[in-house]
Motif scaffolding. Structure first.
Motif, PDB file in Angstrom:
ATOM      1  N   ARG A 173       0.829  -1.207   0.000  1.00 10.91           N
ATOM      2  CA  ARG A 173       0.000   0.000   0.000  1.00 10.91           C
ATOM      3  C   ARG A 173       0.866   1.262   0.000  1.00 10.91           C
ATOM      4  NH1 ARG A 173      -4.197   0.025  -2.039  1.00 10.91           N
ATOM      5  NH2 ARG A 173      -5.345   1.369  -0.658  1.00 10.91           N
ATOM      6  N   MET A 174       1.772   1.294  -0.972  1.00 17.43           N
ATOM      7  CA  MET A 174       2.608   2.472  -1.173  1.00 17.43           C
ATOM      8  C   MET A 174       2.852   2.617  -2.671  1.00 17.43           C
ATOM      9  SD  MET A 174       6.410   1.142   0.062  1.00 17.43           S
ATOM     10  CE  MET A 174       5.910   0.583   1.665  1.00 17.43           C
ATOM     11  N   SER A 175       3.317   3.752  -3.066  1.00 20.77           N
ATOM     12  CA  SER A 175       3.613   3.967  -4.479  1.00 20.77           C
ATOM     13  C   SER A 175       4.917   3.253  -4.840  1.00 20.77           C
ATOM     14  CB  SER A 175       3.734   5.460  -4.784  1.00 20.77           C
ATOM     15  OG  SER A 175       4.922   5.964  -4.209  1.00 20.77           O
ATOM     16  N   PRO A 176       5.088   2.895  -6.105  1.00 23.27           N
ATOM     17  CA  PRO A 176       6.368   2.312  -6.528  1.00 23.27           C
ATOM     18  C   PRO A 176       7.548   3.246  -6.245  1.00 23.27           C
ATOM     19  CG  PRO A 176       4.708   1.959  -8.216  1.00 23.27           C
ATOM     20  CD  PRO A 176       4.098   2.881  -7.191  1.00 23.27           C
ATOM     21  N   GLU A 177       7.308   4.549  -6.340  1.00 22.21           N
ATOM     22  CA  GLU A 177       8.368   5.519  -6.078  1.00 22.21           C
ATOM     23  C   GLU A 177       8.806   5.467  -4.608  1.00 22.21           C
ATOM     24  OE1 GLU A 177       6.143   6.395  -9.608  1.00 22.21           O
ATOM     25  OE2 GLU A 177       5.389   6.352  -7.560  1.00 22.21           O
ATOM     26  N   THR A 178       7.820   5.346  -3.717  1.00 22.94           N
ATOM     27  CA  THR A 178       8.146   5.248  -2.293  1.00 22.94           C
ATOM     28  C   THR A 178       8.946   3.987  -2.026  1.00 22.94           C
ATOM     29  OG1 THR A 178       6.175   6.498  -1.662  1.00 22.94           O
ATOM     30  CG2 THR A 178       7.185   5.129   0.053  1.00 22.94           C
ATOM     31  N   LEU A 179       8.533   2.889  -2.623  1.00 15.31           N
ATOM     32  CA  LEU A 179       9.266   1.629  -2.438  1.00 15.31           C
ATOM     33  C   LEU A 179      10.707   1.769  -2.934  1.00 15.31           C
ATOM     34  CD1 LEU A 179       9.411  -1.350  -1.626  1.00 15.31           C
ATOM     35  CD2 LEU A 179       8.521  -1.923  -3.894  1.00 15.31           C
ATOM     36  N   SER A 180      10.878   2.366  -4.097  1.00 14.98           N
ATOM     37  CA  SER A 180      12.237   2.547  -4.645  1.00 14.98           C
ATOM     38  C   SER A 180      13.086   3.434  -3.736  1.00 14.98           C
ATOM     39  CB  SER A 180      12.176   3.183  -6.028  1.00 14.98           C
ATOM     40  OG  SER A 180      11.631   2.283  -6.947  1.00 14.98           O
ATOM     41  N   ARG A 181      12.470   4.430  -3.147  1.00  8.26           N
ATOM     42  CA  ARG A 181      13.204   5.352  -2.275  1.00  8.26           C
ATOM     43  C   ARG A 181      13.668   4.671  -0.997  1.00  8.26           C
ATOM     44  NH1 ARG A 181      11.258   8.021   1.830  1.00  8.26           N
ATOM     45  NH2 ARG A 181       9.097   7.865   1.161  1.00  8.26           N
ATOM     46  N   ILE A 182      12.831   3.797  -0.419  1.00  8.26           N
ATOM     47  CA  ILE A 182      13.190   3.213   0.880  1.00  8.26           C
ATOM     48  C   ILE A 182      13.819   1.839   0.795  1.00  8.26           C
ATOM     49  CG2 ILE A 182      11.460   4.508   2.148  1.00  8.26           C
ATOM     50  CD1 ILE A 182       9.716   1.985   2.190  1.00  8.26           C
ATOM     51  N   LYS A 183      13.849   1.214  -0.365  1.00  4.62           N
ATOM     52  CA  LYS A 183      14.425  -0.140  -0.510  1.00  4.62           C
ATOM     53  C   LYS A 183      15.854  -0.150  -0.052  1.00  4.62           C
ATOM     54  CE  LYS A 183      14.477  -4.377  -2.515  1.00  4.62           C
ATOM     55  NZ  LYS A 183      15.599  -4.936  -1.810  1.00  4.62           N
ATOM     56  N   VAL A 184      16.167  -1.070   0.847  1.00  6.95           N
ATOM     57  CA  VAL A 184      17.550  -1.190   1.364  1.00  6.95           C
ATOM     58  C   VAL A 184      18.279  -2.325   0.702  1.00  6.95           C
ATOM     59  CG1 VAL A 184      17.395  -0.061   3.571  1.00  6.95           C
ATOM     60  CG2 VAL A 184      16.536  -2.388   3.343  1.00  6.95           C
TER      61      VAL A 184
END
Length: 184
Positions: A173-184
């Protein structure tokens, strides 16, 4: 692959496997974006994913809400429809070329009545699914996207090997952009 998995279940006897394995007789081949089940269809079987990747999603006018995934060595089902015999509210769609083996609900239920070990297996699968759904509910209630991602990565690190990130983002439940930003 199915036989290997069944042989790993410690309480299955060779007779249990011999009775169970041939009932997985429906072979399903899906190309990318093909549907295993569409909203409105009644689920008639349980599927074992031998290759590929699939998603279960609930459609909304503006987006699809991803509620689960299937990948090799997992079971796939539109569970509410399977249990209730009512039309599915969900779609199950291949994300890449996928192959599955299916067992009919009738065959599964009949075999569970004949063989307590098969019933035990089914109940253990239900218990695992329930625990997973409770964990997912907690994930969705967490306010921070980073926390949701961290919990999913701890529980299912292999997800990123099988599923495109845009679907994982929907699942979280997040945008793909948010996922890309926080992916570790």
């Amino acid at each position: 692959m199915l036989r290997t998995l069944l042989q790993q279940i410690p309480y299955f006897t060779p007779e249990d496997i011999a009775a169970f394995e041939p009932l997985w007789k429906k072979q399903v081949h899906l190309n990318r974006y093909d549907f295993l089940i569409r909203q409105g269809q009644v689920e008639q079987g349980l599927y074992f994913v031998t290759s590929g990747a699939l998603r279960i999603y609930y459609p909304l006018p503006d987006e699809d809400i991803c509620v689960g995934f299937g990948y090799p060595n997992t079971l796939m089902i539109s569970f509410p429809s399977f249990v209730d015999g009512k039309p599915s509210a969900y779609y199950i769609q291949a994300l890449k070329k996928s192959e599955l083996l299916g067992i009919s609900k009738t065959d599964l239920v009949n075999l569970m009545e004949e063989r307590p070990s098969i019933k035990r297996f089914w109940y253990e699968q239900l218990e695992q699914a329930l625990v997973g759904k409770i964990e997912r509910e907690v994930d969705l209630l967490l306010p921070e996207p980073e926390q949701r991602l961290q919990r999913v990565m701890q529980r299912s690190p292999h997800l990123f090997q099988h599923i495109p990130k845009k679907y994982i983002a929907s699942y979280l439940r997040m945008s793909p952009e948010t996922l890309s930003r926080i992916k570790v």
